[in-house]
Design a protein around this motif. Structure first.
Motif, PDB file in Angstrom:
ATOM      1  N   GLN A 158       0.827  -1.205   0.000  1.00 25.70           N
ATOM      2  CA  GLN A 158       0.000   0.000   0.000  1.00 25.70           C
ATOM      3  C   GLN A 158       0.863   1.257   0.000  1.00 25.70           C
ATOM      4  OE1 GLN A 158      -2.251  -0.873   3.516  1.00 25.70           O
ATOM      5  NE2 GLN A 158      -3.994  -1.709   2.384  1.00 25.70           N
ATOM      6  N   ARG A 159       1.946   1.208   0.741  1.00 19.55           N
ATOM      7  CA  ARG A 159       2.816   2.381   0.810  1.00 19.55           C
ATOM      8  C   ARG A 159       3.513   2.623  -0.531  1.00 19.55           C
ATOM      9  NH1 ARG A 159       6.711   3.811   5.973  1.00 19.55           N
ATOM     10  NH2 ARG A 159       7.312   5.904   5.282  1.00 19.55           N
ATOM     11  N   GLN A 160       3.903   1.530  -1.206  1.00 22.48           N
ATOM     12  CA  GLN A 160       4.520   1.696  -2.511  1.00 22.48           C
ATOM     13  C   GLN A 160       3.500   2.158  -3.544  1.00 22.48           C
ATOM     14  OE1 GLN A 160       7.341   2.335  -3.164  1.00 22.48           O
ATOM     15  NE2 GLN A 160       8.480   0.862  -4.385  1.00 22.48           N
ATOM     16  N   ALA A 161       2.271   1.680  -3.422  1.00 26.10           N
ATOM     17  CA  ALA A 161       1.206   2.153  -4.314  1.00 26.10           C
ATOM     18  C   ALA A 161       0.980   3.654  -4.114  1.00 26.10           C
ATOM     19  CB  ALA A 161      -0.089   1.388  -4.041  1.00 26.10           C
ATOM     20  N   LEU A 176      10.675   7.973 -13.454  1.00 25.37           N
ATOM     21  CA  LEU A 176      11.698   6.960 -13.229  1.00 25.37           C
ATOM     22  C   LEU A 176      11.182   5.942 -12.217  1.00 25.37           C
ATOM     23  CD1 LEU A 176      14.905   9.208 -12.870  1.00 25.37           C
ATOM     24  CD2 LEU A 176      13.962   8.164 -14.949  1.00 25.37           C
ATOM     25  N   LEU A 177      11.088   4.698 -12.632  1.00 26.94           N
ATOM     26  CA  LEU A 177      10.671   3.616 -11.746  1.00 26.94           C
ATOM     27  C   LEU A 177      11.908   2.781 -11.438  1.00 26.94           C
ATOM     28  CD1 LEU A 177       7.358   2.572 -13.558  1.00 26.94           C
ATOM     29  CD2 LEU A 177       7.617   4.099 -11.583  1.00 26.94           C
ATOM     30  N   ASP A 178      12.412   2.955 -10.222  1.00 23.86           N
ATOM     31  CA  ASP A 178      13.700   2.381  -9.838  1.00 23.86           C
ATOM     32  C   ASP A 178      13.483   1.079  -9.059  1.00 23.86           C
ATOM     33  OD1 ASP A 178      16.331   1.952  -9.174  1.00 23.86           O
ATOM     34  OD2 ASP A 178      16.681   3.953  -8.369  1.00 23.86           O
ATOM     35  N   GLU A 179      13.238  -0.017  -9.798  1.00 23.67           N
ATOM     36  CA  GLU A 179      12.930  -1.325  -9.194  1.00 23.67           C
ATOM     37  C   GLU A 179      11.783  -1.186  -8.190  1.00 23.67           C
ATOM     38  OE1 GLU A 179      16.259  -4.114  -8.358  1.00 23.67           O
ATOM     39  OE2 GLU A 179      17.514  -2.344  -8.570  1.00 23.67           O
ATOM     40  N   HIS A 180      10.737  -0.507  -8.599  1.00 22.42           N
ATOM     41  CA  HIS A 180       9.684  -0.120  -7.645  1.00 22.42           C
ATOM     42  C   HIS A 180       8.830  -1.278  -7.172  1.00 22.42           C
ATOM     43  CE1 HIS A 180       7.186  -0.338 -11.199  1.00 22.42           C
ATOM     44  NE2 HIS A 180       6.132   0.191 -10.616  1.00 22.42           N
ATOM     45  N   THR A 181       8.968  -2.464  -7.756  1.00 32.79           N
ATOM     46  CA  THR A 181       8.212  -3.623  -7.277  1.00 32.79           C
ATOM     47  C   THR A 181       9.111  -4.672  -6.624  1.00 32.79           C
ATOM     48  OG1 THR A 181       8.377  -4.864  -9.359  1.00 32.79           O
ATOM     49  CG2 THR A 181       6.544  -3.305  -9.160  1.00 32.79           C
ATOM     50  N   ALA A 182      10.414  -4.412  -6.563  1.00 30.35           N
ATOM     51  CA  ALA A 182      11.367  -5.442  -6.134  1.00 30.35           C
ATOM     52  C   ALA A 182      11.214  -5.851  -4.671  1.00 30.35           C
ATOM     53  CB  ALA A 182      12.791  -4.968  -6.391  1.00 30.35           C
ATOM     54  N   THR A 188       1.686  -8.952  -4.872  1.00 27.23           N
ATOM     55  CA  THR A 188       1.606  -7.496  -4.775  1.00 27.23           C
ATOM     56  C   THR A 188       2.427  -6.839  -5.867  1.00 27.23           C
ATOM     57  OG1 THR A 188       1.358  -7.716  -2.380  1.00 27.23           O
ATOM     58  CG2 THR A 188       1.892  -5.533  -3.221  1.00 27.23           C
ATOM     59  N   SER A 189       3.591  -7.426  -6.164  1.00 25.65           N
ATOM     60  CA  SER A 189       4.453  -6.908  -7.231  1.00 25.65           C
ATOM     61  C   SER A 189       3.740  -6.934  -8.574  1.00 25.65           C
ATOM     62  CB  SER A 189       5.737  -7.743  -7.301  1.00 25.65           C
ATOM     63  OG  SER A 189       6.514  -7.377  -8.419  1.00 25.65           O
ATOM     64  N   HIS A 213      13.422  -8.396 -13.190  1.00 23.42           N
ATOM     65  CA  HIS A 213      12.510  -9.433 -13.660  1.00 23.42           C
ATOM     66  C   HIS A 213      12.521  -9.440 -15.189  1.00 23.42           C
ATOM     67  CE1 HIS A 213      11.020 -10.118  -9.640  1.00 23.42           C
ATOM     68  NE2 HIS A 213      10.707  -8.838  -9.504  1.00 23.42           N
ATOM     69  N   LEU A 214      13.122 -10.448 -15.770  1.00 30.06           N
ATOM     70  CA  LEU A 214      13.233 -10.497 -17.231  1.00 30.06           C
ATOM     71  C   LEU A 214      11.856 -10.543 -17.882  1.00 30.06           C
ATOM     72  CD1 LEU A 214      16.229 -12.984 -17.710  1.00 30.06           C
ATOM     73  CD2 LEU A 214      16.252 -10.500 -17.360  1.00 30.06           C
ATOM     74  N   GLU A 215      10.917 -11.246 -17.245  1.00 24.74           N
ATOM     75  CA  GLU A 215       9.567 -11.344 -17.809  1.00 24.74           C
ATOM     76  C   GLU A 215       8.910  -9.967 -17.877  1.00 24.74           C
ATOM     77  OE1 GLU A 215      10.676 -13.018 -15.240  1.00 24.74           O
ATOM     78  OE2 GLU A 215      10.521 -15.174 -15.637  1.00 24.74           O
ATOM     79  N   ASP A 216       9.078  -9.158 -16.831  1.00 24.89           N
ATOM     80  CA  ASP A 216       8.504  -7.806 -16.823  1.00 24.89           C
ATOM     81  C   ASP A 216       9.159  -6.926 -17.880  1.00 24.89           C
ATOM     82  OD1 ASP A 216       6.808  -8.503 -14.803  1.00 24.89           O
ATOM     83  OD2 ASP A 216       7.864  -7.405 -13.223  1.00 24.89           O
TER      84      ASP A 216
END
Length: 256
Positions: A158-161, A176-182, A188-189, A213-216
């Motif tokens: 929630q905080r990252q969202a 700039l999204l700096d590994e924002h789901t890592a 959740t990612s 994430h290579l898939e992403d």
């Protein structure tokens, strides 16, 4: 002729210059982003990904080279000055929000990005509150039910969202999204990545996203670059990117 959105010309960063430990961490990089480009950025540790983002964000000065936003030379603008046109979401959810402020207070603060901030008259009207409830509901993670909760009491997702919403609230020229789901769990990612992609396209944003994430990297964006030893070693887009597989990327990394 379509005007470019962001352009790096021969960008070089050398640390410990003139000393025994001198090292080039960004090596004569030239990169042009067109409006609405969504570029995924891959590279092993130390490849130069974070250096590239720090240079664009203004937190790391160039040793040589230039940075342009459209036709405007922004090379010598500091990090605070660049917040007028640029927003960044970090890997750590704690870095993008004020922990003791509520969700709505954080969002009000984000609306003054790049402006002089005032502590008085935060300007929370019923209409504004309804607007925030609507936009937080798009995240699909219960954030809209926690508008009066301190950001520090939210879950990591929630905080990252919230950090992502704050970064995109004023439709930045460059995101700039700096590994924002890592730092998030897989479910959740995936959820945040899908919401990020949808918002980037709906708002017609120009974005760069570092990911491991290579898939992403393959699934999202219209363009993919790989960095190695401070250089861009691969830059593909369009149909060429669509044809890439995880195996292709693994084979590429194994060659370098």
């Amino acid at each position: 002729m379509v005007e470019t959105k962001l352009r790096l010309d021969h960008a070089t960063v050398i640390v410990n210059q003139g000393q025994p430990g001198e090292k080039t961490i960004l090596d004569d990089v030239s990169l042009t982003l067109m409006p609405e480009d969504f570029v995924t950025v891959l590279g092993s540790n130390g490849a130069g990904k974070s250096t590239l983002f720090n240079v664009i964000a203004g937190s790391l000065p160039l040793t040589s080279g230039s940075l342009f936003l459209g036709e405007h030379d922004v090379t010598h603008l500091n990090e605070a000055q660049r917040t007028k046109f640029l927003a960044r979401v970090f890997q750590d959810p704690k870095l993008g929000t004020a922990p003791r402020m509520t969700v709505v207070e954080n969002m009000l603060l984000a609306e003054r990005r790049g402006l002089r901030r005032r502590l008085k008259n935060r300007g929370l009207t019923e209409a504004k509150r309804a607007e925030y409830a609507k936009v937080t509901a798009t995240m699909g993670n219960g954030l809209s039910d926690r508008l009066d909760m301190a950001a520090g009491d939210l879950s990591g997702g929630q905080r990252q969202a919230l950090s992502f919403l704050m970064a995109t609230q004023l439709r930045p020229e460059v995101l700039l999204l700096d590994e924002h789901t890592a730092a998030l769990d897989p479910k959740t990612s995936t959820q945040l990545m899908q919401v990020s992609d949808r918002r980037i396209h709906e708002e017609k944003l120009t974005a760069l996203m570092i990911t491991h994430h290579l898939e992403d990297a393959i699934e999202y964006g219209n363009r993919l670059i790989i960095m190695s030893e401070g250089k861009i070693s691969l830059d593909v887009s369009g149909e060429e990117k669509k044809k890439l597989t995880v195996t292709d990327l693994l084979n590429y990394f194994n060659r370098y």
